[in-house]
Motif scaffolding. Structure first.
Motif, PDB file in Angstrom:
ATOM      1  N   VAL A 151      -4.170 -11.932   0.523  1.00  0.00           N
ATOM      2  CA  VAL A 151      -5.150 -11.003   0.397  1.00  0.00           C
ATOM      3  C   VAL A 151      -6.097 -10.969   1.512  1.00  0.00           C
ATOM      4  CG1 VAL A 151      -7.150 -10.079  -1.309  1.00  0.00           C
ATOM      5  CG2 VAL A 151      -5.154 -11.108  -2.474  1.00  0.00           C
ATOM      6  N   ALA A 152      -6.387  -9.871   2.017  1.00  0.00           N
ATOM      7  CA  ALA A 152      -7.369  -9.633   3.051  1.00  0.00           C
ATOM      8  C   ALA A 152      -8.535  -8.952   2.282  1.00  0.00           C
ATOM      9  CB  ALA A 152      -7.052  -8.567   4.183  1.00  0.00           C
ATOM     10  N   GLY A 241       1.120  -8.177   1.804  1.00  0.00           N
ATOM     11  CA  GLY A 241      -0.209  -8.499   2.030  1.00  0.00           C
ATOM     12  C   GLY A 241      -0.861  -7.637   0.970  1.00  0.00           C
ATOM     13  N   TYR A 242      -1.951  -7.990   0.508  1.00  0.00           N
ATOM     14  CA  TYR A 242      -2.912  -7.113  -0.365  1.00  0.00           C
ATOM     15  C   TYR A 242      -4.213  -6.848   0.432  1.00  0.00           C
ATOM     16  CZ  TYR A 242       0.149  -8.059  -4.289  1.00  0.00           C
ATOM     17  OH  TYR A 242       1.506  -8.413  -5.144  1.00  0.00           O
ATOM     18  N   PHE A 243      -4.629  -5.621   0.273  1.00  0.00           N
ATOM     19  CA  PHE A 243      -5.852  -5.292   1.028  1.00  0.00           C
ATOM     20  C   PHE A 243      -6.998  -5.140  -0.249  1.00  0.00           C
ATOM     21  CE2 PHE A 243      -8.942  -1.789   2.380  1.00  0.00           C
ATOM     22  CZ  PHE A 243      -9.625  -2.371   3.461  1.00  0.00           C
ATOM     23  N   TRP A 259      -4.240   8.362   2.696  1.00  0.00           N
ATOM     24  CA  TRP A 259      -3.830   7.715   3.778  1.00  0.00           C
ATOM     25  C   TRP A 259      -3.228   6.299   3.327  1.00  0.00           C
ATOM     26  CZ3 TRP A 259      -4.201   2.754   5.785  1.00  0.00           C
ATOM     27  CH2 TRP A 259      -3.681   2.504   7.164  1.00  0.00           C
ATOM     28  N   PHE A 260      -3.691   5.648   2.159  1.00  0.00           N
ATOM     29  CA  PHE A 260      -2.989   4.360   1.609  1.00  0.00           C
ATOM     30  C   PHE A 260      -1.605   4.652   1.144  1.00  0.00           C
ATOM     31  CE2 PHE A 260      -7.417   2.693   1.356  1.00  0.00           C
ATOM     32  CZ  PHE A 260      -7.063   1.460   2.152  1.00  0.00           C
ATOM     33  N   GLU A 266       3.813  -0.852   3.691  1.00  0.00           N
ATOM     34  CA  GLU A 266       3.462  -1.721   4.705  1.00  0.00           C
ATOM     35  C   GLU A 266       2.529  -2.738   4.242  1.00  0.00           C
ATOM     36  OE1 GLU A 266       3.402   0.223   8.953  1.00  0.00           O
ATOM     37  OE2 GLU A 266       1.878   1.170   7.509  1.00  0.00           O
ATOM     38  N   PHE A 267       1.670  -2.520   3.138  1.00  0.00           N
ATOM     39  CA  PHE A 267       0.904  -3.309   2.307  1.00  0.00           C
ATOM     40  C   PHE A 267       0.287  -2.749   1.093  1.00  0.00           C
ATOM     41  CE2 PHE A 267      -2.119  -1.296   5.424  1.00  0.00           C
ATOM     42  CZ  PHE A 267      -3.117  -0.882   4.708  1.00  0.00           C
ATOM     43  N   THR A 268      -0.327  -3.433   0.122  1.00  0.00           N
ATOM     44  CA  THR A 268      -0.522  -2.820  -0.968  1.00  0.00           C
ATOM     45  C   THR A 268      -2.245  -3.096  -1.114  1.00  0.00           C
ATOM     46  OG1 THR A 268       1.586  -3.751  -2.333  1.00  0.00           O
ATOM     47  CG2 THR A 268      -0.601  -3.151  -3.727  1.00  0.00           C
ATOM     48  N   VAL A 269      -2.660  -2.032  -1.816  1.00  0.00           N
ATOM     49  CA  VAL A 269      -4.163  -1.947  -2.156  1.00  0.00           C
ATOM     50  C   VAL A 269      -4.391  -2.734  -3.316  1.00  0.00           C
ATOM     51  CG1 VAL A 269      -6.190  -0.525  -2.640  1.00  0.00           C
ATOM     52  CG2 VAL A 269      -4.540   0.049  -0.914  1.00  0.00           C
TER      53      VAL A 269
END
Length: 346
Positions: A151-152, A241-243, A259-260, A266-269
């Protein structure tokens, strides 16, 4: 022959045993090495009160506030945690035959375990959001530290040039720091200062971006495309990855959501519950920056100096610091579960 000071429990038992064995006061005194007065007193106390303890029952001046008075004072505290010492003393003295002064009130409260402390500031959580927080914790209760490493974390914060020293204090015991009557709820507020957006993961600190004006959807879209996207694709090339972002209005704008969606391969919110700063480790990084700002030998005098100081402090945050914050996530989830979605210690 006599000894100074109180007799131990064992010595008092020897006196009682000698007298009960038939020895006279003089014989007991000669055998044990105590005075005749001591032998007589100890044996008399045992005969009348069955006392064999050396503890004195009534030494020193009696307290002005007895057990009943302490219960009365406790009720006053429970009724108004923010009452001043003067107010507590005035309310206590109403209807009492013997009045007390503020010094006695302070001494009594400390003897009862109460101290005047600053209340913890926590967000006001609605019933609906409390349920959402609990649902999030239940959905992630089996996540390990390894999962949270993917997670970022992100957040915005404002740092002010000047800080208010106004403080509210409450009367509470040590284990009552999270009692609702001992808390002060907070809301977001503006002020003269510098606003920044930042992100990080367990692996590394991300960029810290100064925000010149109000953060709206357009400005946030630039941050997402210029900073979030390269960070996520670099740190999580396998698209695992998770944002994380909170539910600020600009984060939920249509252009941001679109946009997401375009980059969901590419990554998951991460679906984040509202009013949950205690779950976001970024909040603790902001605390680190704030403490370092206050500890500066030379404090910034304008916004440019403040911004430079913030960027420098951010760049020097240790890897151990932010990694420990990510590693605390399983404990944070358990705390939310225990609080049933309510406030936690974080």
């Amino acid at each position: 022959m006599g000894k100074k000071g109180d007799l131990s429990n064992f010595e008092r038992g020897m006196v009682v045993g000698a007298r009960r064995a038939g020895l006279s006061i003089s014989q007991s005194a000669q055998l044990l090495g105590f005075s005749r007065t001591t032998i007589s007193r100890v044996y008399k106390e045992w005969c009348e009160k069955r006392k064999t303890s050396s503890m004195r029952q009534s030494c020193g001046r009696k307290f002005l506030v007895d057990a009943r008075g302490q219960r009365r004072m406790c009720r006053l505290i429970q009724a108004d945690r923010r009452a001043t010492l003067t107010e507590i003393t005035t309310r206590y003295n109403r209807g009492m035959q013997q009045s007390i002064c503020e010094a006695t009130t302070r001494t009594t409260l400390r003897r009862m375990g109460y101290n005047s402390r600053r209340p913890h500031r926590v967000p006001l959580i609605s019933t609906t959001n409390r349920k959402k927080r609990l649902q999030f914790a239940q959905a992630h209760q089996n996540w390990t530290v390894e999962d949270w490493k993917n997670v970022a974390w992100s957040d915005e914060s404002r740092f002010l040039l000047k800080h208010s020293d106004g403080r509210v204090r409450t009367w509470r015991k040590q284990n009552e720091n999270k009692d609702p009557s001992c808390l002060v709820t907070t809301v977001q507020a503006g002020g003269g200062g510098v606003m920044v957006w930042g992100m990080f993961s367990w692996h590394t600190l991300g960029p810290l971006v100064p925000i010149g004006h109000r953060l709206n959807a357009t400005a946030y879209l630039s941050i997402v495309s210029d900073h979030v996207h390269p960070f996520m694709t670099t740190m999580y090339p396998s698209s695992d990855g998770y944002f994380q972002q909170d539910d600020a209005p600009c984060h939920k704008a249509r252009i941001i959501s679109n946009w997401f969606l375009e980059h969901d391969n590419e990554f998951t919110v991460l679906k984040w519950p509202p009013q949950s700063p205690d779950l976001n480790p970024m909040e603790h990084l902001w605390d680190v920056v704030e403490r370092e700002l206050r500890a500066l030998d030379v404090h910034p005098t304008n916004l440019h100096q403040l911004q430079d100081a913030i960027l420098l402090i951010w760049a020097n945050i240790s890897k151990e610091c932010f990694q420990q914050l990510v590693e605390s996530m399983p404990r944070r989830i358990k705390a939310v579960l225990k609080a049933k979605g309510g406030q936690t210690q974080y």
